[in-house]
Design a protein around this motif. Structure first.
Motif, PDB file in Angstrom:
ATOM      1  N   VAL B 114       0.475  -1.072   0.307  1.00  0.00           N
ATOM      2  CA  VAL B 114       0.120   0.138   0.044  1.00  0.00           C
ATOM      3  C   VAL B 114       1.081   1.024  -0.149  1.00  0.00           C
ATOM      4  O   VAL B 114       0.858   2.100  -0.530  1.00  0.00           O
ATOM      5  N   ARG B 115       1.775   1.575   0.776  1.00  0.00           N
ATOM      6  CA  ARG B 115       2.644   2.372   0.736  1.00  0.00           C
ATOM      7  C   ARG B 115       3.227   2.533  -0.566  1.00  0.00           C
ATOM      8  O   ARG B 115       3.474   3.744  -0.831  1.00  0.00           O
ATOM      9  N   GLY B 116       4.155   1.411  -1.239  1.00  0.00           N
ATOM     10  CA  GLY B 116       4.539   1.834  -2.254  1.00  0.00           C
ATOM     11  C   GLY B 116       4.129   1.888  -2.863  1.00  0.00           C
ATOM     12  O   GLY B 116       5.021   2.815  -4.587  1.00  0.00           O
ATOM     13  N   TYR B 117       2.706   1.674  -3.984  1.00  0.00           N
ATOM     14  CA  TYR B 117       1.805   1.731  -4.834  1.00  0.00           C
ATOM     15  C   TYR B 117       1.009   3.342  -4.248  1.00  0.00           C
ATOM     16  O   TYR B 117       0.574   4.220  -4.729  1.00  0.00           O
ATOM     17  N   GLY B 118       1.515   3.793  -3.035  1.00  0.00           N
ATOM     18  CA  GLY B 118       0.839   5.137  -3.075  1.00  0.00           C
ATOM     19  C   GLY B 118      -0.841   5.268  -2.524  1.00  0.00           C
ATOM     20  O   GLY B 118      -1.178   6.405  -3.096  1.00  0.00           O
ATOM     21  N   LEU B 119      -1.810   4.362  -2.136  1.00  0.00           N
ATOM     22  CA  LEU B 119      -2.818   3.842  -2.178  1.00  0.00           C
ATOM     23  C   LEU B 119      -3.346   4.931  -0.560  1.00  0.00           C
ATOM     24  O   LEU B 119      -3.822   4.641  -0.313  1.00  0.00           O
ATOM     25  N   PRO B 120      -4.542   5.551  -1.450  1.00  0.00           N
ATOM     26  CA  PRO B 120      -5.110   6.138  -0.474  1.00  0.00           C
ATOM     27  C   PRO B 120      -6.074   5.346   0.423  1.00  0.00           C
ATOM     28  O   PRO B 120      -7.307   4.775  -0.219  1.00  0.00           O
ATOM     29  N   LEU B 121      -5.983   4.848   1.625  1.00  0.00           N
ATOM     30  CA  LEU B 121      -7.116   3.659   2.819  1.00  0.00           C
ATOM     31  C   LEU B 121      -8.221   4.163   2.594  1.00  0.00           C
ATOM     32  O   LEU B 121      -9.535   3.174   2.431  1.00  0.00           O
ATOM     33  N   MET B 132      -4.764   3.140 -10.023  1.00  0.00           N
ATOM     34  CA  MET B 132      -4.622   3.118  -8.438  1.00  0.00           C
ATOM     35  C   MET B 132      -6.181   1.521  -8.027  1.00  0.00           C
ATOM     36  O   MET B 132      -5.672   0.453  -7.429  1.00  0.00           O
ATOM     37  N   ARG B 133      -6.631   1.627  -8.782  1.00  0.00           N
ATOM     38  CA  ARG B 133      -7.840   0.530  -8.648  1.00  0.00           C
ATOM     39  C   ARG B 133      -6.486  -0.937  -9.209  1.00  0.00           C
ATOM     40  O   ARG B 133      -7.120  -1.549  -8.205  1.00  0.00           O
ATOM     41  N   VAL B 134      -6.452  -0.779  -9.895  1.00  0.00           N
ATOM     42  CA  VAL B 134      -5.132  -2.065 -10.548  1.00  0.00           C
ATOM     43  C   VAL B 134      -4.572  -2.433  -9.091  1.00  0.00           C
ATOM     44  O   VAL B 134      -4.094  -3.280  -8.892  1.00  0.00           O
ATOM     45  N   LYS B 135      -4.135  -1.087  -8.814  1.00  0.00           N
ATOM     46  CA  LYS B 135      -3.211  -1.448  -7.706  1.00  0.00           C
ATOM     47  C   LYS B 135      -3.746  -1.945  -6.268  1.00  0.00           C
ATOM     48  O   LYS B 135      -3.488  -3.150  -5.786  1.00  0.00           O
ATOM     49  N   ALA B 136      -4.590  -1.685  -6.240  1.00  0.00           N
ATOM     50  CA  ALA B 136      -5.438  -2.141  -4.963  1.00  0.00           C
ATOM     51  C   ALA B 136      -5.610  -3.064  -4.973  1.00  0.00           C
ATOM     52  O   ALA B 136      -5.568  -3.540  -3.883  1.00  0.00           O
ATOM     53  N   ALA B 137      -5.738  -4.045  -6.492  1.00  0.00           N
ATOM     54  CA  ALA B 137      -6.852  -5.408  -6.544  1.00  0.00           C
ATOM     55  C   ALA B 137      -5.391  -6.312  -6.752  1.00  0.00           C
ATOM     56  O   ALA B 137      -5.265  -7.533  -6.157  1.00  0.00           O
ATOM     57  N   LEU B 138      -4.191  -5.940  -7.318  1.00  0.00           N
ATOM     58  CA  LEU B 138      -2.735  -6.194  -7.219  1.00  0.00           C
ATOM     59  C   LEU B 138      -1.856  -6.243  -5.222  1.00  0.00           C
ATOM     60  O   LEU B 138      -2.340  -7.407  -5.237  1.00  0.00           O
TER      61      LEU B 138
END
Lengths: 503, 296
Positions: B114-121, B132-138
């Protein structure tokens, strides 16, 4: 179990606004039902009885469609769900937010109307089963076969239209269980079986094509049973299980006793009322009679068949309708009521016809009369708690007799108002009144069955027919008697050479 | 790790996948490539038991694909471009919800991703960009260290930086994890695939290791003594052959220095020179696609 609760919590978190709406609707309905002291349902309650099941069906569908079973793009398909947990979570959702709230509302209404919910446990359990058969399982199954909520709503609308077209299904299945206790449970079993099969196919195997096949087949079979279930079969089973014990027959009573004939000049039809004598019953026996099949064959061979029961609001003209009936179990006798379109009757007036068919004779027993004063009450095992009160509305003052019971449908009963020796008592039947206001009027969600009748009151010195003088109300006693069926007989009848002009 | 035998998927009369037989070795990064509509996603969805095969079978981690259950899926990470994610969930709730299904879920690993991808929780999934959605899915597919990672066109439409970031995090998990990826982005495949299978119109054209594939394909340019026409009969593995003036060009799909030189001599006689150039995977793919179109 852990995954089941995990999914259930997620669905609850997602759908709490929808849950809130259904709970608010249910609370409003319970409040309306709690204060209703009449058989006739108010407009608000009538609409809520229609809207709440729809809202529940939508709620269940929304829960199912959180993890849709149709389609290949849903994220949950490749997550380690166990089908039992997923289906269990959806079933738990339906139980928690549909069944349990209804149970709580039922208990509240029963308690508020003076009944013990514990004492009515069997009735409440039966209602839960009925709700599962009529709403929860069909909604779960239907939602499991569609790809999105729009499709679900369209399917519900289509099914609702078809159901309404072929007759009021809820009324048929719920409110008169004694009369169709074979077809009603058959339909319920079919719906339940098909629903469970669809859920298994979809959740275990995601076999949408097969599940839809089961759904369509079940819908056709249910429609077939609802429309074409032979009343004769139902009657034969009644007669076989509880026979009257003597040979019952129907004969034409040769003496015209009722005004029939031409009807008013404005009427498009002509009514004939032919007295019929039912023989073979014990002397003075109470009975009801109805025709399962009725055919009038004209001299030229033309046949007039009694049509299937009409759907609500069907006022189209029919060439012929016929009934075999008895107004009250203690009345003068049965009558064959024939209604011909004026044009048809003109062809038959001077001819002789043959009237044949099958009748069901129900032998009745009246329970012990329970007496009460105006303003008082009594309790009967069959009728529940009955009260008599003086009510006044904008038109008249009347004595209202209300019987309430924690059961699905009010038992048939007669009501007698007795004032003094030598004065002929007034006879009424429970539920002989109706509402002329249009709108949904079926209270199938109510846990209390209510029966009412109104006895007219005359003021001043003049007593109008069928009413009681206001001054006599103080000493008036009101008796209620339930009618219990003790036996059935299926009777074939064939009346030949019936001269139409005579009646 | 994955084996398919005669895998076929039909939609009524249309055959989306025909007789696919491939074997994905453990620890490999196996790429299914092909033009749009080639049957790549159908193959992956059939392997993942999202679709039922019309014929043939697939085996995943030793289990028939039709019997893939919760136990197996708990060891597989799947991300697809077209996947419908629950848009109402915040990223944080989505990850917490997914966590409930995986005994091997590693919070530290998820937090790091999460940190690496910079996802906003705290942001709802529906408010995220596609990347961002793909990152979350990943994150939800990698946080439990799956043994098999299946990716169905996951990177299409993403910018280069995001793509590199995601590929890197997937490669971090190999060779402990096997990766099956389908894509029509040849550049990205070339950068990390160890094996490749080429599908065209539902049929498998070839399946082999990336190294041997690039080894056997050459773009051959023959300089002739004089102007001549291309011989009529050519070996089947010479693709897209054309002749312009004294130069003949073709793609040799089975290049072998000695054997190819002999074949050229047999077909063209004496030639002034032969140049055989290595081809990128992209060039190989294009040559094959062009050859397939010509054959039609």
């Amino acid at each position: 179990m852990r995954l089941l609760l995990h999914t259930f919590r997620k669905d609850s978190r997602r759908l709490w606004p929808a849950v809130g709406i259904t709970l608010a609707l249910l609370a409003t309905l319970a409040r309306e039902d709690r204060w209703r002291a009449d058989r006739v349902v108010g407009l608000t309650e009538g609409w809520l009885n229609l809207l709440l099941p729809l809202a529940w069906a939508c709620l269940i569908a929304l829960a199912i469609l959180e993890e849709p079973l149709v389609g290949t793009r849903h994220f949950w398909l490749t997550r380690p769900y166990r089908w039992q947990s997923l289906l269990g979570a959806k079933a738990l959702f339906a139980v928690a937010y549909v069944h349990v709230p209804l149970l709580v509302a039922d208990c509240y209404v029963l308690a508020a109307r003076g009944f013990s919910p514990v004492g009515a446990a069997a009735h409440l359990a039966g209602r839960q089963v009925l709700l599962a058969c009529a709403l929860s399982v069909p909604s779960l199954a239907l939602a499991a076969m569609v790809g999105n909520f729009t499709q679900f709503v369209l399917m519900v609308l289509a099914l609702g239209t078809v159901t309404n077209f072929f007759g009021a299904a809820f009324e048929m299945g719920v409110k008169t269980p004694a009369e169709n206790w074979l077809s009603g449970p058959t339909i319920a079993a079919l719906v339940l079986g098909a629903g469970l099969a669809i859920l298994y196919l979809q959740y275990r195997r995601r076999g949408t094509a097969k599940a839809r096949g089961v759904g369509v087949a079940a819908a056709l079979v249910v429609a077939g049973v609802a429309m074409f279930w032979p009343e004769a079969v139902e009657n034969s089973v009644h007669a076989a299980l509880r026979p009257i014990g003597s040979r019952v027959a129907l004969q034409l009573d040769a003496t015209p006793r009722y005004p029939g004939g031409q009807g008013s000049a404005l009427s498009t039809s002509v009514d004939l009322v032919i007295p019929v004598e039912v023989t073979g019953l014990p002397a003075g026996a109470l009975f009801q009679v109805s025709a399962a099949r009725l055919t009038v064959t004209a001299a030229n061979g033309k046949r007039y068949e009694n049509p299937e029961a009409d759907g609500p609001g069907n006022w189209e003209r029919r060439p012929f309708q016929g009934w075999l009936t008895r107004m009250t179990p203690e009345g003068d006798g049965a009558v064959l009521f024939l209604r011909f379109e004026r044009k048809e009757f003109a062809r038959l007036r001077d001819t002789k016809v043959r009237i044949a068919g099958q009748a069901l004779v129900k032998l009745l027993r009246k329970t012990e009369t329970r007496w009460m004063a105006v303003g008082g009450g009594t309790v009967s095992r069959e009728l529940g708690r009955c009260t008599a009160s003086l009510v006044e509305d904008r038109w008249a003052e009347r004595v209202k007799v209300l019987c309430e019971a924690a059961r699905e449908a009010a038992a048939p009963a007669s009501v007698m108002l007795w004032t003094r020796e030598g004065q002929r008592p007034l006879y009424h039947r429970l539920n002989d009144s109706f509402s002329a206001v249009s709108g949904p009027r079926v209270a199938w969600l109510s846990p209390v069955a209510r029966g009412t009748t109104f006895l007219g009151v005359s003021r001043g010195e003049q007593r109008y027919p069928g009413t009681v003088l206001e001054e006599d109300l103080g000493r008036a006693r009101i008796g209620v008697m339930a009618e219990v069926v003790t036996g059935y007989a299926v009777v074939e009848f064939d009346f030949r050479d019936v001269a139409m002009g005579k009646w | 790790m994955i084996r398919t035998e005669g895998l076929t998927k039909r939609y009524r009369k249309m055959e989306a996948l025909h007789d696919l037989s491939i074997a994905v070795p453990e620890g490999s990064v196996y790429a299914l490539v092909g033009p749009n509509g080639a049957g790549k996603s159908t193959a992956i969805q059939t392997v993942m038991n999202i679709l039922r095969p019309s014929a043939g079978r697939a085996e995943v981690m030793g289990v028939d694909s039709r019997a893939l259950g919760a136990e197996e899926l708990a060891r597989i990470g799947y991300v697809a471009e077209s996947q419908k994610l629950p848009g109402w969930m915040t990223v944080g709730y989505f990850l917490a919800y997914c966590k409930g299904f995986y005994p091997a879920w590693n919070d530290a690993e998820a937090a790091e991703l999460v940190r690496g991808y910079g996802l906003p929780l705290e942001r709802p999934m529906q408010a995220l960009s596609r990347g961002m959605r793909v990152k979350a899915a990943l994150v939800a597919a990698l946080a439990y260290r799956p043994r098999l990672i299946v990716l169905d066109e996951p990177f299409s439409g993403l910018d280069v930086l995001v793509r590199e970031e995601l590929i890197e995090s997937i490669l971090d998990r190999t060779p402990e994890a096997t990766v099956l990826v389908c894509s029509h982005d040849l550049g990205e495949i070339e950068s990390f695939a160890t094996h490749v299978a080429y599908l065209n119109e539902g049929r498998l054209e070839f399946a082999e290791e990336m190294a041997t594939l690039t080894e056997r394909f050459r773009e051959v340019e023959v300089t002739l003594d004089r102007e001549a026409e291309m011989p009529r009969e050519l070996p089947a593995h010479w693709m897209n052959a054309e002749c312009a003036g004294v130069v003949a060009r073709f793609t040799d799909a089975r290049y072998d220095a000695a054997a190819s030189a002999a074949e050229i001599a047999r077909r063209f006689g004496a030639v002034r020179g032969v140049e055989a150039r290595r081809m990128s995977f992209r060039a190989i793919f294009l040559a094959m696609a062009r050859a397939a179109r010509r054959a039609q």
